[in-house]
Design a protein around this motif. Sequence first.
Motif, short mmCIF file in Angstrom:
data_model
loop_
_atom_site.label_atom_id
_atom_site.label_comp_id
_atom_site.label_asym_id
_atom_site.label_seq_id
_atom_site.Cartn_x
_atom_site.Cartn_y
_atom_site.Cartn_z
N GLU A 1 0.82 -1.21 0.00
CA GLU A 1 0.00 0.00 0.00
C GLU A 1 0.86 1.26 0.00
O GLU A 1 0.34 2.37 0.03
CB GLU A 1 -0.90 0.03 1.24
CG GLU A 1 -1.89 -1.11 1.31
CD GLU A 1 -2.62 -1.19 2.63
OE1 GLU A 1 -3.52 -2.03 2.75
OE2 GLU A 1 -2.27 -0.42 3.56
N TYR B 1 -1.18 4.67 -4.62
CA TYR B 1 -2.17 5.76 -4.54
C TYR B 1 -3.22 5.60 -5.64
O TYR B 1 -4.42 5.75 -5.40
CB TYR B 1 -1.46 7.11 -4.66
CG TYR B 1 -2.37 8.29 -4.50
CD1 TYR B 1 -2.59 8.86 -3.24
CD2 TYR B 1 -3.02 8.87 -5.59
CE1 TYR B 1 -3.42 9.95 -3.08
CE2 TYR B 1 -3.86 9.96 -5.44
CZ TYR B 1 -4.06 10.49 -4.18
OH TYR B 1 -4.90 11.58 -4.03
N LEU B 2 -2.77 5.28 -6.85
CA LEU B 2 -3.71 5.11 -7.95
C LEU B 2 -4.59 3.87 -7.74
O LEU B 2 -5.80 3.91 -7.98
CB LEU B 2 -2.94 4.99 -9.27
CG LEU B 2 -2.16 6.24 -9.71
CD1 LEU B 2 -1.35 5.94 -10.96
CD2 LEU B 2 -3.11 7.41 -9.96
N PHE B 3 -3.98 2.78 -7.29
CA PHE B 3 -4.72 1.53 -7.10
C PHE B 3 -5.78 1.69 -6.01
O PHE B 3 -6.91 1.19 -6.14
CB PHE B 3 -3.76 0.40 -6.74
CG PHE B 3 -4.43 -0.93 -6.52
CD1 PHE B 3 -4.87 -1.68 -7.59
CD2 PHE B 3 -4.64 -1.41 -5.24
CE1 PHE B 3 -5.51 -2.90 -7.39
CE2 PHE B 3 -5.28 -2.62 -5.03
CZ PHE B 3 -5.71 -3.37 -6.11
N LEU B 4 -5.43 2.38 -4.94
CA LEU B 4 -6.37 2.59 -3.83
C LEU B 4 -7.26 3.81 -4.04
O LEU B 4 -8.08 4.14 -3.18
CB LEU B 4 -5.59 2.76 -2.52
CG LEU B 4 -4.81 1.53 -2.05
CD1 LEU B 4 -3.92 1.89 -0.86
CD2 LEU B 4 -5.76 0.40 -1.67
N ARG B 5 -7.07 4.48 -5.19
CA ARG B 5 -7.85 5.67 -5.53
C ARG B 5 -7.71 6.76 -4.47
O ARG B 5 -8.65 7.49 -4.17
CB ARG B 5 -9.33 5.32 -5.75
CG ARG B 5 -9.55 4.33 -6.89
CD ARG B 5 -11.02 4.03 -7.08
NE ARG B 5 -11.20 3.07 -8.18
CZ ARG B 5 -12.39 2.60 -8.57
NH1 ARG B 5 -13.49 3.00 -7.94
NH2 ARG B 5 -12.46 1.73 -9.56
N GLY B 6 -6.51 6.84 -3.91
CA GLY B 6 -6.22 7.89 -2.95
C GLY B 6 -6.93 7.75 -1.62
O GLY B 6 -7.09 8.74 -0.90
N LYS B 7 -7.34 6.52 -1.27
CA LYS B 7 -8.08 6.31 -0.03
C LYS B 7 -7.39 5.27 0.85
O LYS B 7 -6.64 4.42 0.37
CB LYS B 7 -9.51 5.84 -0.34
CG LYS B 7 -10.33 6.83 -1.15
CD LYS B 7 -11.71 6.26 -1.45
CE LYS B 7 -12.55 7.21 -2.29
NZ LYS B 7 -13.89 6.66 -2.60
N ARG C 1 -9.98 9.72 2.44
CA ARG C 1 -9.16 10.13 1.30
C ARG C 1 -7.85 10.76 1.76
O ARG C 1 -7.82 11.58 2.66
CB ARG C 1 -9.93 11.13 0.43
CG ARG C 1 -9.20 11.52 -0.86
CD ARG C 1 -10.12 12.30 -1.77
NE ARG C 1 -11.19 11.46 -2.26
CZ ARG C 1 -11.08 10.60 -3.28
NH1 ARG C 1 -9.91 10.48 -3.90
NH2 ARG C 1 -12.11 9.89 -3.67
#
Length: 287
Positions: free
Chosen positions: A82, A89-95, A102
């Motif tokens: 992570e 960051y992209l895979f988790l969509r910044g969350k 976020r």
Amino acid sequence: MTGLVAMDVLPELAAVLTGILGLLIGSFLNVVIYRVPKMMEHQWTQECAQLNGAPIEPVEKFNLLTPRSRCSSCGHLIRWYENIPVLSYLFLRGKCAACGVRYGFRYPLVELATGCLFFFCAWRWGWTPTTLAWCGFSALLLGLAVIDWDTTLLPDDMTLPLMWTGLVAAALQWNPAVSLSASLWGAVAGYLSLWAVYWAFKLATGKDGMGYGDFKLFAALGAWFGWTALVPMILMASVVGAIVGIAMKFSTGLRDGGYVPFGPFLAGAGFTAMVFGPQSILRFIGL
């Protein structure tokens, strides 16, 4: 023919590998940006308690390595997959993977900026000690700029190493464009010039116009670029800083006290000097 192709490809490969290293350094730089001011606050609290004779309460060990990074909202420990620069960051969509809060976009932005700066250094100077020197310069200066913007602090633990490494790079000829003499007098002139401006402003108004960290940062830039680069850099920082300050004033974006930290604009002038050369700054501001 094969040997010639290999020689042509190697510089690009070195630049790409250095850029990837920059992404990793940028991830650590995010930790530095967040934790160094916190570490300073903890130190000040303990020193104040000692001066007042108050008991010092034990606190959790807190430095650049301990404790592990975690979500500030739910306390979820950030696992290694992570924390891959930009990609996570992209895979988790910044969350956050646990609570969904976020994260700020600045985390991947710092990683990308560091990666791009490292790539540029290797592309320009090749697989040499000069690249190593300017990569170190880039990481320290970027970290200082963001910390100052957030907190108006320029930690001695970063400004002084930046200055000393500039002098050492000049002495070892890792920065061949600047002699040791020019580097030394650049550091002296950088510090004394802003020190004089500070005291002139204070005597005239009774107020502090800037912090001591700005003196040390400008001294560091003088060590890296020599005394002849100081005037272009201070002009650029002042002009851009004034424009941004006026824009923030009209947009009600100024923080309490109506001030804008000067360090990020000095850093911007330093990066401009590194990429385009100090004299290009005069053309940039129309002189």
